[in-house]
Design a protein around this motif. Sequence first.
Motif, short mmCIF file in Angstrom:
data_model
loop_
_atom_site.label_atom_id
_atom_site.label_comp_id
_atom_site.label_asym_id
_atom_site.label_seq_id
_atom_site.Cartn_x
_atom_site.Cartn_y
_atom_site.Cartn_z
N VAL A 174 -31.05 -49.42 32.42
CA VAL A 174 -29.59 -49.39 32.97
C VAL A 174 -29.42 -50.76 33.74
O VAL A 174 -28.45 -51.49 33.64
CB VAL A 174 -29.31 -48.25 33.99
N GLU A 175 -30.67 -51.10 34.51
CA GLU A 175 -30.41 -52.38 35.27
C GLU A 175 -30.35 -53.70 34.12
O GLU A 175 -29.52 -54.60 34.69
CB GLU A 175 -31.52 -52.44 36.20
N SER B 35 -33.01 -54.67 47.09
CA SER B 35 -33.37 -53.73 46.11
C SER B 35 -33.68 -54.79 44.98
O SER B 35 -33.59 -55.92 44.71
CB SER B 35 -31.97 -53.13 45.53
N LYS B 36 -34.57 -53.92 43.79
CA LYS B 36 -35.26 -54.57 42.74
C LYS B 36 -34.22 -54.18 41.58
O LYS B 36 -34.30 -54.73 40.47
CB LYS B 36 -36.35 -53.82 42.29
N PRO C 152 -31.61 -59.11 46.49
CA PRO C 152 -32.45 -58.78 45.52
C PRO C 152 -34.08 -59.25 45.88
O PRO C 152 -34.18 -60.31 46.39
CB PRO C 152 -32.00 -59.90 44.35
N LEU C 153 -34.76 -58.26 45.48
CA LEU C 153 -36.37 -58.65 45.85
C LEU C 153 -36.95 -58.22 44.45
O LEU C 153 -36.52 -57.64 43.78
CB LEU C 153 -36.92 -57.76 47.10
N HIS C 154 -38.25 -58.52 44.49
CA HIS C 154 -39.08 -57.99 43.48
C HIS C 154 -40.13 -56.96 43.52
O HIS C 154 -40.75 -56.47 42.45
CB HIS C 154 -39.75 -59.27 42.68
N GLY C 155 -40.19 -56.42 44.59
CA GLY C 155 -41.25 -55.46 44.75
C GLY C 155 -41.35 -55.07 46.36
O GLY C 155 -40.83 -55.79 47.15
#
Length: 209
Positions: free
Chosen positions: A75-76, A118-119, A139-142
């Motif tokens: 979905v993302e 959020s990722k 936005p973050l990656h983890g």
Amino acid sequence: MLSIAVAKGRLLDSFLELLSQANYNCEELARETRKLVIDVPQANLQFILAKPADVPTYVEYGAADLGVVGKDTLVESDKEVAELLDLNYGYCKLVVAVPSELNISSVQELDFNSRVASKYPHTAEQFFNSHGIQVEIIPLHGSIELGPIVGLSEAIVDITETGRTLVENGLVVLDTIMESTARLIANRVSLKTKREEIAELVNALEGVI
Ligand code: PRP
């Protein structure tokens, strides 16, 4: 030969188990290796080991005929691919969570322009837009749960499986955006050019799901 993009780790392990139940023996993949493309001639399959978020991209461009990916990631990504099967494993929920000391119980109570780490920036943005809530998505990656602890954000949008990471970092769920499981996806052209091979694999998997 059918090529399948899949991420190493939990999704791959469960997929291999499913394939073996469906009589596709792919034990070559279980061996520790750094190779990124692994051919399994006896099963007529080729595995492309990609990062989870990149799987829909390989499939959309036809670099892989098929892919195995979480519904959340699919979905993302918003890619043009066909979703063929719910593989019924890898269950998790995409949730909005906040520190428990914030003492709120719904997303409507979030302050105007709250920051949300959020990722899943696109899915998060869509969720808040659809509720008419103005937030700033970061936005973050983890390790998203770090956001509120270090003062980067007031809330997070992240996946939770057992709920342990949330609890251990003092976070509570305000809302569930979606539930997710692993999906088998296909390139739209491969669906036509390799119709029979794909149908055979889908039928075999359906038989054991
Ligand atoms: C995922 C997710 C949470 C955790 C949830 O992280 O982002 O941090 O698992 O699992 P739980 O509810 O069972 O505790 P992942 O391990 O994929 O790493 P990441 O934080 O780097 O994305």
